[in-house]
Design an enzyme around this catalytic site. Sequence first.
Site, PDB file in Angstrom:
ATOM      1  CE  LYS A   1      35.758  -5.450  13.928  1.00  0.00           C
ATOM      2  NZ  LYS A   1      34.508  -6.125  14.316  1.00  0.00           N
TER       3      LYS A   1
ATOM      4  CB  SER B   1      31.560  -4.558  14.739  1.00  0.00           C
ATOM      5  OG  SER B   1      31.828  -4.959  13.420  1.00  0.00           O
TER       6      SER B   1
ATOM      7  CB  SER C   1      32.854  -6.620  10.844  1.00  0.00           C
ATOM      8  OG  SER C   1      31.643  -6.007  10.471  1.00  0.00           O
TER       9      SER C   1
ATOM     10  CE  LYS D   1      32.991  -2.189  11.161  1.00  0.00           C
ATOM     11  NZ  LYS D   1      32.237  -3.299  10.549  1.00  0.00           N
TER      12      LYS D   1
END
Length: 431
Positions: free
Chosen positions: A378, A272, A215, A218
């Site tokens: 993140k 997420s 992820s 993203k």
Amino acid sequence: MAHPWKRSVFAAAAPLLLALSTLYASAAHAAADPCKVNAKSAACKAEQAKAAKKTPAAKPTAKAPAAKTAAKSAPEKPAAKSASKSAPAAAAKSKAAAATPASAKNSKNTTKSSAKSTAKAEPAKKTVTTSRTVAGRKETTIKTAAAGRPATLTTRTLTPVRTTATADAGDAVARLTTPSSQAAALRSSVAYVQDLATSTVLFSKNEDTVRPIASISKLMTALVVVDANLPMDEMLEVTDDDIDRLRHASSRLPVGSRLSRADMLHIALMSSENRAAHALGRYYPGGMPAFVRAMNEKARALGMLDTHFVEPTGLSSENVSSPRDLVRMLRAASQRPLIHRYTTDTEYDIEMRKGRTQTFRNTNALVRNADWDIKVSKTGYINEAGECLVMLARINGRDLAIVLLDSQGKYSRVADAVRIRKFVQNEVAML
């Protein structure tokens, strides 16, 4: 008045008495100097050995002249009584007089001889000391050279050196980028720390590895959405197309949920949310193929040559990148205030259908820690990628990009970030 016969007897005996007195003096002198009687006798040798101990520098032959002088001086005395008393004293005085100059002379000669011998045995030596700095350590070499002989290396030492800020930085970077106990303690197989102001790499572990990034993808999804200048208040709806049929990951956004583009981006970055990220790509002009193409074009524009994307969520293991490329993406994300805000929010409430409110929380627990000053954050996870975390954090007044990939254990990526922060502070706080 003495009788005439007494005077006659005394006059006749006087020469005899004088001769006896002289003989007695000679005998006494001979007894005092056994070498006069017999130069080869044991008594003479003992006397010579005794004299040699008292005056080691005196020559043995000095006794003979002294003995001769004493022997000659004794008969020259006119009176027998005077001769008997003065003979031994004269001999002793003559011995001392003869021995003292000889001893002083020999002592002087011995000193000169010793000095010459020392100078000859130990020739003049020349010592040369040189030093240089190698990889932040001072190398000192001491060479000793004697006259007429080649130089020999006697000492060579390596000691830490602290000279200028540049040398300190080089030393600290050398220690940090070299595998160490700190690197071995990390649970992440890939770790990378870079100072964004100077581009100095403060720590690296398997930095050239290209791996799935889950992820973390993203962040690129957000860069494409923000840079497209699409209306952030436009409402987007979650459909069946947004359901994960690859890994069957759960979602808190049921099909039919309607959120603004801003809210979709917010929970995609902070929590997420995979369906939110997929919806953002699907609503991009030209649909999902155009969005994925835009992701890869943005990567090339940022110089991310080891990076490739196939979809916007990171659920595919074909979304790959390297630590250096992820730092470039972090740097770009930090320049977008909306991404900074959404990735560092601790929680966010969204009104869902039928008046329900959903609270979404940040997947990175460190953003809730007041000791951390995080600019971009993140997290990510799939089996192929392991636990992942990328952050841009301000530590000791410096903006540092931290990349952790393939960490094993649910909380290991956060623990590794704490470890990195501690030893970065310890090693380079003074640079």
